[in-house]
Structure formats: structure tokens, C-alpha cells
Design an enzyme around this catalytic site. Structure first.
Site, PDB file in Angstrom:
ATOM      1  CG  PHE A   1      31.996  31.194  63.489  1.00  0.00           C
ATOM      2  CD1 PHE A   1      31.298  30.746  62.209  1.00  0.00           C
ATOM      3  CD2 PHE A   1      31.704  31.965  64.297  1.00  0.00           C
ATOM      4  CE1 PHE A   1      30.171  31.438  61.840  1.00  0.00           C
ATOM      5  CE2 PHE A   1      30.432  32.801  63.786  1.00  0.00           C
ATOM      6  CZ  PHE A   1      29.825  32.439  62.724  1.00  0.00           C
TER       7      PHE A   1
ATOM      8  CG  ASP B   1      33.540  28.174  54.640  1.00  0.00           C
ATOM      9  OD1 ASP B   1      32.830  28.172  53.522  1.00  0.00           O
ATOM     10  OD2 ASP B   1      32.972  29.169  55.503  1.00  0.00           O
TER      11      ASP B   1
ATOM     12  CD  GLU C   1      32.252  34.797  48.386  1.00  0.00           C
ATOM     13  OE1 GLU C   1      31.984  35.563  49.322  1.00  0.00           O
ATOM     14  OE2 GLU C   1      31.576  33.694  48.478  1.00  0.00           O
ATOM     15  CG  ASP C   2      32.603  37.342  52.979  1.00  0.00           C
ATOM     16  OD1 ASP C   2      32.531  36.687  52.267  1.00  0.00           O
ATOM     17  OD2 ASP C   2      31.713  37.597  54.058  1.00  0.00           O
TER      18      ASP C   2
ATOM     19  NE  ARG D   1      25.692  40.191  57.882  1.00  0.00           N
ATOM     20  CZ  ARG D   1      26.140  39.350  57.191  1.00  0.00           C
ATOM     21  NH1 ARG D   1      27.323  39.322  56.717  1.00  0.00           N
ATOM     22  NH2 ARG D   1      25.403  38.121  56.935  1.00  0.00           N
TER      23      ARG D   1
END
Length: 369
Positions: A153, A104, A100-101, A166
């Protein structure tokens, strides 16, 4: 600083830090799995950069595939995850590592575990480059974590804000305070910083933090910091950095929602200026300008002796102490001009004349920021 759509983002994690974290994760996973050939599964869209760079660092044979998950939008809660693109190979008896990047809340993990529960895998391990422990709400074990980050964020390195960001090779964090004006009002003792700050705070809707006022409040209330500060002030010496910084931090905390600050009498050294930069950075802001009132020494001495007749401050009544304070200012704080000049934030303003004229000069400099 970068802008994506309507938001500003500040540099947060460098490409080098990301590279180091991926290399460490690759070594840890290879050591744990041994000679077995694992299947690395990326979760699209965000993880494509993580998977690509990670497998280049993995020192042993491996297989790679992707699945894509997305929230139901307009139908169910966004916490419900839909499997859009699934697996096309038999994973029975295989060790699967989810790459996973970012993790959260962990909502995606619930669906991942549901999917692979029916695949009869030998082992399912979770690896994530970024992890927000404050936001995580699930009980699933995270086997490998690259970098723990605050619950703010971020964009870059596969992560986007409404489709943008991205492609950035590093990670940026959202700048929560989008518009703030922070000024350092500078000048030797008697230059009139306090008087001018009162006008400027009203005009620009800023909070005025006067080191002198803060000191006097603490001294009057005989706090530990106040008594310590008084012992230096009475000798015409500058108060030590740590005492000043402790008092200043408390004042900033009292005004956490301010639109900006006027710092009057702080910083006085490069070390304090660096501490102030760090403090503003923690508020997702910065010092916009150092506005310096420039006044001849003899005029300063005269002003302070006159002020001493009514202020009740012993450091305003003794000319030798006054001249020592001015000397201390030039010896220890004039170098700040170079500090802010290097950032193109220094503005010198003539501090001699009527209060109104000086205010106009200051406003002219601020309005150009």
C-alpha cells in the site's frame, strides 16, 4: 517517516523519480500518436496530480477530461465499479488515452473498457504512473507504465489513506512492521555481549542473533561456510563480510515474525553496518541503537584466558591470538562508533562489574530509546 491516522509510512518514490517517469511516458505517447490530437482522460480522485503534471510535459496539442468511478459500497461487491461522473463530449473517431495514477487489480479497467466500448473511439490506450504486476488480475493491455512497484500500500501524489496523503509531492510505502526494537550489542572480544544478550532478550522479548553462535553451529556441522569461517577464527582474524552476511541473512529469515533482534558480534565494519541497515529496511524496520560495552584491554585478556580453560576454543587459549583479536577489533570496528554516533544511536555502557550491575546499566540505556 510520516504518520497518517493509525499507520506509519516510509519514503518510497521521490518527486524527482515521479517527474522522470512522467516525462518518459509523455515522450513515448507523443511519439506513438504523432500529430493527432489525443484526448487524455483522468480517473478521479487519484489521478488529478498525474494528469496535471503529465499534460504539462506533453509536447503537442491535446485535450483533457475526467471521469469519476467508485465502488458500490454496502450494496454489491467492491469489485463492481459504478460510473458516477461520465463523459460530456463526443469522442467518436478520437484516440483516447486513460491516465491512471495506479493500477493494481485492474478492476477499474473493466468498467473503463465498458464505458468506452460505446463511445466509438478510434483507439483506447491505457497509461499508468504506478503498476503492481503482482496484484494485476485482468487481461487488458497496459500500453504505458511509468514505474512498476511491489504489491504494498502506498500514499502520496494523489493516492490517499482514508482521505489523507493525496497532497504529498512524493510517494510513501506503508511500514508493515509498525513497532520493532533492534539493537546492536557491541564490544571487544570478552566484553560479555553474549551473557548480557541472554538477559536482554528475555526482558524485551527480542531474538538474540550471536554471530559467534551461528559460526559455531556451522563449524560443528561442517558446513561450507562453517569451515571457511573456522580458518579465519583459528588465526584470530575477523571472518570476511560476505561469509558473515550470508549466515546472518539465514538467521533473520528463520525469525521473520520477531518483535526485534539483538545483534551480537555483528556488524563489525561500516560495510556490514550498511548491509544491516538495508536488511532492516527490507523488513520495514531499522536499528534503534548500538549499545557498546566498554572494558579495559587487560581485563579482556584475563577474561578470555579464563574462558579458554573450559570453552574448548583455541582462540581463547592463546594470549597472542587474543591480543590480535582485540587489536583487530580496534583497527577495524571502532569506526562504527562514528557510524552510529552520526545517527545519534550510539550508547556506551561500562562493562566492568557484576553481571547484574551491567544488565541494569544496559536496561537504563535501552529504556530511554
Amino acid at each position: 517517516m510520516i504518520k497518517l491516522h493509525d499507520k506509519y509510512f516510509k519514503p518510497f518514490i521521490s518527486a524527482a523519480q515521479i517527474d522522470d517517469a512522467l516525462a518518459r511516458m509523455a515522450d513515448e505517447i507523443a511519439s506513438d500518436i504523432g500529430d493527432e490530437v489525443p484526448v487524455f482522460v483522468g480517473i478521479l480522485n487519484g489521478s488529478f496530480m498525474v494528469v496535471s503534471d503529465f499534460v504539462k510535459k506533453y509536447p503537442k496539442p491535446c485535450e483533457v477530461t475526467f471521469i469519476k468511478l467508485a465502488s458500490y459500497e454496502g450494496v454489491k461487491s467492491t469489485e463492481d465499479i459504478q460510473r458516477l461522473i461520465g463523459l460530456t463530449q463526443d469522442l467518436s473517431g478520437r484516440t483516447v488515452v486513460i491516465l491512471e495514477d495506479i493500477i493494481d487489480t485492474g478492476n477499474t479497467l473493466a468498467e473503463v473498457h465498458r464505458i468506452f466500448k460505446n463511445e466509438n473511439v478510434k483507439a483506447l490506450k491505457i497509461a499508468t504512473l504506478f503498476y503492481k504486476p503482482e496484484a494485476y488480475k485482468k487481461d487488458f493491455k497496459l500500453h504505458y507504465v511509468g514505474i512498476e512497484i511491489p504489491n504494498k500500500f502506498i500514499v502520496g501524489y494523489g493516492l490517499d489513506y482514508d482521505g489523507l496523503g493525496r497532497n504529498l509531492p512524493e510517494v510513501y510505502q506503508i511500514k508493515e512492521t509498525q513497532h520493532m526494537t533492534n539493537l546492536v550489542l557491541f564490544g571487544p572480544p570478552g566484553a560479555g555481549k553474549g551473557t548480557q544478550a541472554n538477559f536482554l532478550k528475555e526482558k524485551y522479548n527480542l531474538v538474540h542473533i550471536s554471530t559467534g553462535d551461528v559460526f559455531r553451529f556451522n563449524i560443528k556441522n561442517e558446513t561450507a561456510l562453517g569451515m571457511l569461517a573456522k580458518s579465519f577464527i583459528d588465526k584470530g582474524e575477523l571472518v570476511p563480510d560476505q561469509v558473515t552476511i550470508d549466515m546472518l541473512n539465514a538467521e533473520v529469515e528463520k525469525n521473520a515474525d520477531a518483535k526485534g533482534f539483538i545483534f551480537d558480534g555483528f556488524p563489525r565494519t561500516n560495510a556490514q553496518a550498511e548491509s544491516l541497515d538495508k536488511l532492516m529496511e527490507a523488513k520495514d524496520s531499522q536499528i534503534n541503537a548500538m549499545i557498546a560495552l566498554e572494558v579495559d584491554d587487560e581485563i579482556l585478556v584475563g577474561r578470555l584466558l579464563e574462558r579458554g580453560k573450559t570453552s574448548g576454543r583455541p582462540d581463547d587459549a592463546d594470549e597472542s591470538i587474543i591480543r590480535n583479536r582485540i587489536t583487530e577489533y580496534y583497527n577495524k570496528t571502532a569506526i562504527l562508533k562514528d557510524y552510529y554516533n552520526a545517527q545519534e544511536k550510539y550508547f556506551g555502557v561500562d562493562g566492568v562489574g557484576s553481571i547484574e550491575d551491567i544488565t541494569v546499566r544496559l536496561s537504563t540505556a535501552i529504556d530511554k530509546l
